[in-house]
Motif scaffolding. Structure first.
Motif, PDB file in Angstrom:
ATOM      1  N   VAL A  65       0.657  -1.195  -0.297  1.00  0.00           N
ATOM      2  CA  VAL A  65       0.095   0.050  -0.331  1.00  0.00           C
ATOM      3  C   VAL A  65       0.791   1.329   0.001  1.00  0.00           C
ATOM      4  O   VAL A  65       1.488   1.090   0.234  1.00  0.00           O
ATOM      5  N   SER A  66       0.232   2.038  -0.867  1.00  0.00           N
ATOM      6  CA  SER A  66       1.249   4.202  -0.766  1.00  0.00           C
ATOM      7  C   SER A  66       0.559   5.060  -1.015  1.00  0.00           C
ATOM      8  O   SER A  66      -0.947   4.696  -1.759  1.00  0.00           O
ATOM      9  N   ARG A  67       1.147   5.885  -0.444  1.00  0.00           N
ATOM     10  CA  ARG A  67       0.430   7.416  -0.950  1.00  0.00           C
ATOM     11  C   ARG A  67       1.007   8.003  -1.312  1.00  0.00           C
ATOM     12  O   ARG A  67       2.590   7.869  -0.864  1.00  0.00           O
ATOM     13  N   SER A  68       1.375   8.217  -3.114  1.00  0.00           N
ATOM     14  CA  SER A  68       2.635   9.084  -3.419  1.00  0.00           C
ATOM     15  C   SER A  68       1.597  11.056  -4.150  1.00  0.00           C
ATOM     16  O   SER A  68       0.781  10.469  -4.935  1.00  0.00           O
ATOM     17  N   GLN A  69       2.218  11.499  -4.271  1.00  0.00           N
ATOM     18  CA  GLN A  69       2.303  12.586  -5.025  1.00  0.00           C
ATOM     19  C   GLN A  69       3.509  13.245  -5.794  1.00  0.00           C
ATOM     20  O   GLN A  69       4.532  12.439  -5.736  1.00  0.00           O
ATOM     21  N   ARG A  70       2.999  13.501  -7.202  1.00  0.00           N
ATOM     22  CA  ARG A  70       3.721  14.007  -8.057  1.00  0.00           C
ATOM     23  C   ARG A  70       3.565  15.255  -8.187  1.00  0.00           C
ATOM     24  O   ARG A  70       2.360  15.911  -8.587  1.00  0.00           O
ATOM     25  N   ALA A  71       4.506  16.097  -8.271  1.00  0.00           N
ATOM     26  CA  ALA A  71       4.754  17.549  -8.996  1.00  0.00           C
ATOM     27  C   ALA A  71       3.752  17.384 -10.222  1.00  0.00           C
ATOM     28  O   ALA A  71       5.119  16.561 -11.380  1.00  0.00           O
ATOM     29  N   PRO A  72       3.915  18.301 -11.378  1.00  0.00           N
ATOM     30  CA  PRO A  72       3.317  17.507 -12.757  1.00  0.00           C
ATOM     31  C   PRO A  72       4.648  18.711 -13.645  1.00  0.00           C
ATOM     32  O   PRO A  72       5.504  19.487 -13.344  1.00  0.00           O
ATOM     33  N   ALA A  73       4.776  18.008 -14.148  1.00  0.00           N
ATOM     34  CA  ALA A  73       6.468  17.796 -15.503  1.00  0.00           C
ATOM     35  C   ALA A  73       5.924  19.572 -16.264  1.00  0.00           C
ATOM     36  O   ALA A  73       4.916  20.212 -15.802  1.00  0.00           O
ATOM     37  N   ALA A  74       7.886  19.851 -16.360  1.00  0.00           N
ATOM     38  CA  ALA A  74       7.494  21.200 -16.804  1.00  0.00           C
ATOM     39  C   ALA A  74       6.385  21.762 -18.345  1.00  0.00           C
ATOM     40  O   ALA A  74       5.949  22.149 -18.584  1.00  0.00           O
ATOM     41  N   SER A  75       6.672  20.357 -18.702  1.00  0.00           N
ATOM     42  CA  SER A  75       5.647  19.883 -20.570  1.00  0.00           C
ATOM     43  C   SER A  75       4.057  20.259 -19.930  1.00  0.00           C
ATOM     44  O   SER A  75       3.073  20.760 -20.644  1.00  0.00           O
TER      45      SER A  75
END
Length: 804
Positions: free
Chosen positions: A545-555
């Motif tokens: 189980v995991s909870r992950s965040q991602r910042a949007p890429a520049a593109s």
């Protein structure tokens, strides 16, 4: 800013290694490796985990390893057709002798995973892992990474005319799937668009690993969908002399391939060299390239699908009693056509304008790496792993002999792993990770402005055995910054096809109405917990189980322009559509948040085996390209050649559908299954399938979701002869997004035969393999060019490879 931080991180890595030291102990372990019936297992590899040494069992199954650094020793045993096992020992001063280690037979191919700092095989991981290696990798390797991995469970390809493709993992690709070379970012531009080739070569790799599901603890938020790690020996960990080479010729595109690698050394020096050359023509197809061909369409080939590539790598290591330190340099050059980009591929033989209209990509990359592993016998720190990379990548699109657009990516990366000595049976440590990317696109197809992306992260990982249970926990926090200058907000004259042009003058193309700077800051974090339960001999159950965040890429944020390679006009999430006009988005930019659950059941011993995976992934603020229903001018002309009334879709006044990066809450869930049956000694049957469902909360489906797929393979292997036949059924995909077309199903039939010649110290293998033997027309639903580039037709390849 980026160079200063990179130098500081390098200094921290080197200082950490130089401050730690340890004494080499005199302990040793010797014994025998047998199967469950007590018969000796010859050729098994016995590795001392955390130390730079191993032994190979002799005909009697005996081995011996000495000069152990630590009294708490862990041995990892691996052998062909056996499940890998780990054994723990407390070694007294005089050492251990006559230990007995028992392996269980397995019909499932079991290979160790290099992508994790924890020593584990694919059947010992809490998250689903696939590894393609050995003869299987050599037989499946293709000109692109996505096409090499397309038969792995849960992995599809975003096929781009055979010249470029990336793997799609469980319906996710692009900036959510990280491509690494020996654990470090490939440093190319393949995450920006499917027409950009991955700068990694399968023909010289020793194995390719696919981590399905979030792998953010080890690699960061760019791995929220998974990781593909291409492994080679460019930085050798020993100096034993060995080499591999191969020659191949393929019919469907007249491809010629030559590749080879060599590891050698002297005293405490290990040396490595590899090289490859690949050249192919436009590939053949059974019908027309276009799904709806016009009167001028040419049958039988996909134009602008030719490619040529070459490269080499040089590496060396200084081998220590407690590890190694090594550096490498790699050079890659690749030229390939852009299918569907040169007037739809209608240049006929003798057309005087064909040369000036030809569009192709010219890619070069220089890559420098430093890898180090140091193990210590005393103190808190047991192992220090250091990884550094600098990559200089450039990709130019040549139109009519002139450079139209150039993409550049100069990246720097450093990762330091400090693994502590076991404490109350817990193993693990801290990871310090830094990455910097300076991306620039210049030219008439520069749909994204120059930008700098910087990431600094701290990660923590631990694992412990509780009897039959293995528990893994971890967390990671990052600081991500995206800075860009000269961001453009054009007036693109977007309009629908109902005759309403909203008052814009389409004869003058885009006019820039604002230029500004952008600076975004994000602090994504990830937490994960997993367990593997060996509930009975030969079976285990994995849960993650995991909870992950991602910042949007520049593109995803900054794009604003015609992307001819995907036949679309892309607009980033920094802008919003207001009454058919694009304006700045005044709302805060959100991060993606993925909540993922994975359950895996494995049987890995005996004449039958299986791996069953079920996953559920809920992603909030998911960034995807939404078809707005509007059209904008490409503003582009390939050489200005006039074909009369037929502009083939790429003249100056051609129009492209406008896609806007927007966010939505989505769920992706699915099943993956693989079943193996060793019918008798020579025959083995393998069945596999995968299914992915990707839906938008509130209604609708995500675009380009892979279809349901089943495959069956019957393999024969006895003495020197090997053969297999494989049928794969791709079902119709009609669960599509708004304005997306359904794709028909198709069946592919492949087969291969190989014969091994044993010439003493050298082995030669001659082979022949066929793909799409029924010459079926097949269009890949996940491809941006599915209506312009079907899969290649019937193909037969012959080759020979050798090793010593």
């Amino acid at each position: 800013m980026g160079n200063k931080m990179f130098k500081k991180t390098i200094l921290a890595c080197l200082v950490a290694g130089s401050l730690l030291s340890g004494q080499v102990s005199a302990e040793s372990i010797s014994g025998v490796v047998t199967d469950s019936a007590g018969k000796p297992v010859a050729g098994a590899k016995v590795t001392v985990v955390g130390e730079n040494q191993h032994a190979i069992t002799d005909e009697a199954g005996r081995f011996s390893v000495g000069q152990l650094l630590m009294q708490d020793a862990e041995l990892h045993i691996e052998a062909s057709r056996y499940a890998h096992r780990n054994f723990h020992f407390t070694v007294p001063q005089q050492g251990l002798s006559d230990v007995s280690l028992v392996l269980l037979s397995s019909t499932i191919e079991v290979i160790d995973v290099k992508a994790s700092p924890f020593h584990a095989s694919a059947t010992e991981s809490a998250i689903p892992v696939s590894v393609l290696a050995g003869d299987a990798l050599k037989m499946r390797q293709a000109g692109t990474l996505g096409d090499t991995l397309k038969n792995e469970v849960g992995v599809h390809s975003n096929f781009y005319g055979g010249v470029a493709s990336s793997p799609i993992i469980r319906g996710l690709d692009g900036p959510r799937v990280l491509i690494t070379q020996n654990g470090l970012d490939a440093g190319d531009a393949s995450r920006v668009g499917p027409d950009h080739s991955v700068a990694a070569e399968a023909s010289t790799a020793t194995q390719i690993e696919v981590l399905r599901g979030p792998a953010t603890l080890f690699y960061g938020s760019g791995a929220i969908g998974g990781v593909v790690n291409v492994v080679d020996e460019r930085i050798p960990t020993d100096n034993s002399t060995r080499a591999e080479w191969m020659l191949q010729r393929e019919s469907v595109n007249n491809e010629k391939l030559a590749a080879g690698s060599l590891v050698t050394g002297v005293d405490n020096i290990g040396l490595y060299v590899d090289g490859f050359w690949r050249d192919s023509d436009d590939y053949r197809i059974p019908g027309f390239a276009e799904a709806q061909p016009d009167d001028d369409a040419v049958k039988g080939r996909v134009a602008s699908s030719a490619a040529t590539a070459k490269g080499f790598t040089l590496g060396g290591s200084y081998l220590l009693d407690n590890g190694y330190v090594g550096v490498s340099y790699g050079r890659l050059e690749r030229e390939y056509g852009i299918p569907g980009h040169s007037h739809g591929g209608h240049e006929e033989e003798g057309d005087d304008h064909a040369a000036e209209e030809q569009v192709y990509a010219d890619l070069t990359q220089n890559r420098y790496q430093l890898l180090s592993e140091l193990n210590f016998s005393s103190g808190l720190i047991r192992t220090v792993n250091t990884r550094l990379a600098f990559t200089d990548y450039e990709h130019s699109e040549i139109e009519g002999g002139a450079v139209g657009t150039t993409f550049k990516n100069r990246s720097q990366e450093a990762r330091l792993e400090l693994l502590h000595r076991p404490y109350q049976d817990w193993r693990g440590g801290l990871s310090l990770h830094y990455k910097f990317s300076d991306f620039e696109a210049v030219g008439e197809e520069a749909f994204t402005p120059p930008s700098e992306t910087q990431m600094l992260a701290l990660g923590w990982m631990e694992e412990r055995h509780f009897g039959p249970w293995l528990v893994q926990v971890g967390a990671r926090v990052e600081r991500v910054t995206i800075d860009a200058t000269d961001v453009l907000l054009p007036d693109i004259g977007a309009h629908s096809h109902d005759g309403d042009d909203h008052g814009h003058d389409h004869d003058h193309g885009a006019e820039f109405i604002r230029v500004f700077d952008v600076s975004q800051r994000f602090t994504p974090y990830s937490v994960s917990a997993g367990t593997v339960w060996d509930f009975t001999e030969g079976y285990n159950l994995g849960l993650s189980v995991s909870r992950s965040q991602r910042a949007p890429a520049a593109s995803e944020l900054l794009s604003f322009g015609a992307h001819i390679g995907t036949a679309s006009y892309e607009v980033g999430a920094l802008f919003v559509l207001d009454d058919d006009e694009f304006v700045l988005n005044t709302q805060p930019i959100e991060m993606e948040v993925a909540n993922n659950l994975d359950i895996t059941l494995r049987k890995f011993s005996g004449n039958t085996g299986f791996v069953l995976n079920a996953f559920y992934n809920r992603i909030d603020n998911y960034y995807y390209q939404q078809n707005t229903g509007l059209f904008a001018e490409s503003g582009h002309n390939h050489g200005g050649h006039d074909h009369g009334d037929d502009d083939h879709g790429h003249s100056h006044d051609a129009e492209l559908p406008v896609y806007l990066f927007t966010t939505a809450d989505v769920t992706l869930h699915g099943l993956e299954a693989q079943f193996s049956w060793q019918i008798n000694d020579p025959f083995k049957l393998t069945l596999q399938g995968d299914y992915i469902r990707a839906r938008i909360k509130g209604g609708g489906d995500l675009p380009r979701t892979p279809p349901l797929r089943f495959a069956a393979e019957l393999a024969y292997e006895l003495d020197a002869l090997s053969a297999d036949v494989r049928a794969t059924r791709y079902f119709k995909q009609d669960k599509v997004s708004e304005l997306e077309q359904a794709t028909a199903g198709y069946t592919l039939l492949d087969a291969s035969v190989s014969y091994r010649f044993d010439l003493g110290p050298q082995q030669l293998t001659a082979y022949i393999k066929g793909q799409n033997l029924t010459d079926e027309e097949a269009r890949v639903h996940t491809s941006f060019l599915k209506d312009l580039t079907p899969l290649p037709g019937r193909s037969v390849a012959v080759g020979i490879r050798g090793s010593f």
